[in-house]
Design a protein around this motif. Structure first.
Motif, PDB file in Angstrom:
ATOM      1  N   ALA A  13       0.845  -1.210   0.000  1.00  0.00           N
ATOM      2  CA  ALA A  13       0.000   0.000   0.000  1.00  0.00           C
ATOM      3  C   ALA A  13       0.872   1.249   0.000  1.00  0.00           C
ATOM      4  CB  ALA A  13      -0.908   0.002   1.212  1.00  0.00           C
ATOM      5  N   SER A  14       0.428   2.275  -0.700  1.00  0.00           N
ATOM      6  CA  SER A  14       1.177   3.537  -0.749  1.00  0.00           C
ATOM      7  C   SER A  14       0.715   4.499   0.336  1.00  0.00           C
ATOM      8  CB  SER A  14       1.011   4.195  -2.120  1.00  0.00           C
ATOM      9  OG  SER A  14      -0.351   4.507  -2.359  1.00  0.00           O
ATOM     10  N   ASP A  15      -0.559   4.395   0.743  1.00  0.00           N
ATOM     11  CA  ASP A  15      -1.115   5.277   1.761  1.00  0.00           C
ATOM     12  C   ASP A  15      -2.038   4.477   2.669  1.00  0.00           C
ATOM     13  OD1 ASP A  15      -0.421   8.263   0.845  1.00  0.00           O
ATOM     14  OD2 ASP A  15      -0.903   7.083  -0.934  1.00  0.00           O
ATOM     15  N   VAL A  16      -1.838   4.631   3.989  1.00  0.00           N
ATOM     16  CA  VAL A  16      -2.644   3.912   4.963  1.00  0.00           C
ATOM     17  C   VAL A  16      -3.218   4.909   5.968  1.00  0.00           C
ATOM     18  CG1 VAL A  16      -2.722   2.067   6.670  1.00  0.00           C
ATOM     19  CG2 VAL A  16      -1.151   1.889   4.726  1.00  0.00           C
ATOM     20  N   PHE A  17      -4.526   4.949   6.078  1.00  0.00           N
ATOM     21  CA  PHE A  17      -5.208   5.830   7.039  1.00  0.00           C
ATOM     22  C   PHE A  17      -5.707   4.981   8.204  1.00  0.00           C
ATOM     23  CE2 PHE A  17      -5.344   8.084   3.057  1.00  0.00           C
ATOM     24  CZ  PHE A  17      -5.232   9.429   3.398  1.00  0.00           C
ATOM     25  N   VAL A  18      -5.291   5.335   9.415  1.00  0.00           N
ATOM     26  CA  VAL A  18      -5.688   4.581  10.598  1.00  0.00           C
ATOM     27  C   VAL A  18      -6.551   5.481  11.480  1.00  0.00           C
ATOM     28  CG1 VAL A  18      -4.913   3.229  12.578  1.00  0.00           C
ATOM     29  CG2 VAL A  18      -3.517   3.302  10.492  1.00  0.00           C
ATOM     30  N   PHE A  19      -7.807   5.072  11.670  1.00  0.00           N
ATOM     31  CA  PHE A  19      -8.734   5.864  12.482  1.00  0.00           C
ATOM     32  C   PHE A  19      -8.924   5.206  13.845  1.00  0.00           C
ATOM     33  CE2 PHE A  19      -9.671   7.200   8.186  1.00  0.00           C
ATOM     34  CZ  PHE A  19      -9.771   8.582   8.336  1.00  0.00           C
ATOM     35  N   ALA A  20      -9.207   6.045  14.842  1.00  0.00           N
ATOM     36  CA  ALA A  20      -9.312   5.577  16.219  1.00  0.00           C
ATOM     37  C   ALA A  20     -10.596   4.795  16.438  1.00  0.00           C
ATOM     38  CB  ALA A  20      -9.254   6.766  17.179  1.00  0.00           C
ATOM     39  N   ASN A  21     -10.459   3.736  17.210  1.00  0.00           N
ATOM     40  CA  ASN A  21     -11.621   2.957  17.649  1.00  0.00           C
ATOM     41  C   ASN A  21     -11.938   3.377  19.075  1.00  0.00           C
ATOM     42  OD1 ASN A  21     -13.480   1.056  18.479  1.00  0.00           O
ATOM     43  ND2 ASN A  21     -12.435  -0.667  17.503  1.00  0.00           N
ATOM     44  N   ILE A  22     -12.972   4.202  19.235  1.00  0.00           N
ATOM     45  CA  ILE A  22     -13.265   4.796  20.542  1.00  0.00           C
ATOM     46  C   ILE A  22     -13.872   3.796  21.524  1.00  0.00           C
ATOM     47  CG2 ILE A  22     -13.541   7.111  19.599  1.00  0.00           C
ATOM     48  CD1 ILE A  22     -16.556   6.711  19.693  1.00  0.00           C
ATOM     49  N   ARG A  23     -14.019   2.548  21.093  1.00  0.00           N
ATOM     50  CA  ARG A  23     -14.523   1.539  22.018  1.00  0.00           C
ATOM     51  C   ARG A  23     -13.494   1.213  23.108  1.00  0.00           C
ATOM     52  NH1 ARG A  23     -17.346  -2.922  17.947  1.00  0.00           N
ATOM     53  NH2 ARG A  23     -18.940  -1.532  17.056  1.00  0.00           N
ATOM     54  N   PHE A  24     -12.229   1.551  22.847  1.00  0.00           N
ATOM     55  CA  PHE A  24     -11.183   1.257  23.818  1.00  0.00           C
ATOM     56  C   PHE A  24     -11.029   2.418  24.799  1.00  0.00           C
ATOM     57  CE2 PHE A  24     -10.158  -1.295  20.086  1.00  0.00           C
ATOM     58  CZ  PHE A  24      -9.919  -2.538  20.672  1.00  0.00           C
ATOM     59  N   SER A  25     -10.611   2.099  26.018  1.00  0.00           N
ATOM     60  CA  SER A  25     -10.456   3.129  27.052  1.00  0.00           C
ATOM     61  C   SER A  25      -9.358   4.118  26.689  1.00  0.00           C
ATOM     62  CB  SER A  25     -10.148   2.474  28.406  1.00  0.00           C
ATOM     63  OG  SER A  25      -8.981   1.668  28.320  1.00  0.00           O
ATOM     64  N   ASP A  26      -8.314   3.651  26.019  1.00  0.00           N
ATOM     65  CA  ASP A  26      -7.236   4.528  25.560  1.00  0.00           C
ATOM     66  C   ASP A  26      -7.090   4.334  24.057  1.00  0.00           C
ATOM     67  OD1 ASP A  26      -5.017   6.044  25.059  1.00  0.00           O
ATOM     68  OD2 ASP A  26      -3.779   5.177  26.653  1.00  0.00           O
ATOM     69  N   PRO A  27      -7.935   4.999  23.259  1.00  0.00           N
ATOM     70  CA  PRO A  27      -7.912   4.770  21.806  1.00  0.00           C
ATOM     71  C   PRO A  27      -6.585   5.139  21.158  1.00  0.00           C
ATOM     72  CG  PRO A  27      -9.331   6.631  22.362  1.00  0.00           C
ATOM     73  CD  PRO A  27      -8.987   5.948  23.645  1.00  0.00           C
ATOM     74  N   ASP A  28      -5.894   6.171  21.676  1.00  0.00           N
ATOM     75  CA  ASP A  28      -4.603   6.555  21.102  1.00  0.00           C
ATOM     76  C   ASP A  28      -3.599   5.418  21.207  1.00  0.00           C
ATOM     77  OD1 ASP A  28      -5.544   8.994  20.399  1.00  0.00           O
ATOM     78  OD2 ASP A  28      -4.295  10.161  21.775  1.00  0.00           O
ATOM     79  N   LEU A  29      -3.529   4.801  22.362  1.00  0.00           N
ATOM     80  CA  LEU A  29      -2.578   3.706  22.573  1.00  0.00           C
ATOM     81  C   LEU A  29      -2.878   2.543  21.632  1.00  0.00           C
ATOM     82  CD1 LEU A  29      -0.192   2.746  24.285  1.00  0.00           C
ATOM     83  CD2 LEU A  29      -1.842   1.771  25.891  1.00  0.00           C
ATOM     84  N   LYS A  30      -4.161   2.217  21.509  1.00  0.00           N
ATOM     85  CA  LYS A  30      -4.558   1.123  20.622  1.00  0.00           C
ATOM     86  C   LYS A  30      -4.267   1.473  19.167  1.00  0.00           C
ATOM     87  CE  LYS A  30      -6.449  -2.868  19.809  1.00  0.00           C
ATOM     88  NZ  LYS A  30      -5.852  -4.131  20.309  1.00  0.00           N
ATOM     89  N   THR A  31      -4.550   2.705  18.790  1.00  0.00           N
ATOM     90  CA  THR A  31      -4.313   3.141  17.409  1.00  0.00           C
ATOM     91  C   THR A  31      -2.833   3.089  17.062  1.00  0.00           C
ATOM     92  OG1 THR A  31      -6.245   4.591  17.545  1.00  0.00           O
ATOM     93  CG2 THR A  31      -4.700   4.997  15.752  1.00  0.00           C
TER      94      THR A  31
END
Length: 259
Positions: free
Chosen positions: A176-194
């Protein structure tokens, strides 16, 4: 329908038609010459094809009792076999369409776009990609477990959590040339999971640009990534969506070009 089931049914049908061909043509070849129109084995073969397919031209007709019994057998097996072939083909095609819709397949694209997690922001991004000249002709793959079926029929969908190596493999993330990763707010710390997802992606993809949604653009885990990612602040995404009703793709695309 699994491929193993298809192979078993093809084997069964092949064996059934082989039996019908060998058995009935042998009977006709032995009993018919000298009694009717079928005088040689070539005639018997032609008779079998038109009889088993239920076309029945009537140009070659068995007249002996064994020949007629063979004809009935060829017709019955032909009706069963050909209708079953159509059923196998239709079931296989339906299973393939179902597999694609439920995200159970895989892709082998190169220089494509991968979107991890289908969220409201991801949906806004897809709408912008459809209009952006640098993206409109590119293949797009949506990967995630927040939806169970393909949200867009024109784009490939891979079902599963993006952190899974098998899911990433099915998206062909390494190419892949470009990958967009969006946060899954179901987790208590979405940033860490992302960021965990981003680190896994960067292990497989060493050259593509990774865009990541974060609440905290100075998250300490950013230093652990093997290379820089383009940060998309959640608040900025929300403000732009509320104010302009779109995704500011140009902003992040420019960040990529200037990095």
């Amino acid at each position: 329908m699994h491929s193993s089931q298809v192979r078993k049914q093809i084997f069964f049908l092949s064996a059934l038609f082989t039996f019908s061909f060998v058995f009935t043509t042998s009977i006709v070849w032995v009993w018919e010459p000298g009694h009717g129109d079928i005088q040689n084995y070539a005639d018997a073969v032609w008779w079998w094809f038109v009889t088993s397919s239920t076309v029945g031209y009537g140009d070659l007709v068995p007249v002996t009792t064994p020949g007629r019994i063979a004809g009935v057998l060829a017709i019955v097996i032909g009706i069963f076999g050909y209708t079953h072939i159509i059923s196998v083909i239709l079931n296989y095609l339906q299973a393939k369409f179902e597999e694609e819709e439920r995200g159970l397949g895989e892709v082998d694209y190169k220089n494509h776009i991968v979107i991890c997690e289908y969220t409201a922001f991801a949906d806004e991004l897809i709408k912008e990609i459809q209009k952006h000249p640098d993206f409109v002709e590119r293949k797009l793959v949506i990967a995630g477990a927040l939806v169970e079926r393909a949200p867009y029929s024109q784009y490939d969908f891979i079902y599963g959590v993006p952190i899974s190596p098998q899911v990433l493999l099915r998206t062909n993330i390494s190419e892949a040339s470009d990958v967009f990763v969006f946060a899954n707010i179901r987790f208590s710390d979405p940033d860490l999971k992302t960021l965990h997802v981003v680190s896994r992606i960067m292990e497989h993809n060493t050259t593509g640009t990774v865009y990541v949604e974060l609440n905290n653009e100075e998250h300490p885990m950013l230093e652990t990534l093997p290379r820089k990612a383009v940060i998309m602040k959640s608040n900025d995404l929300l403000k732009n969506a509320l104010k302009h009703h779109n995704f500011d793709l140009e902003r992040y695309w420019d960040s990529k070009l200037s990095s």
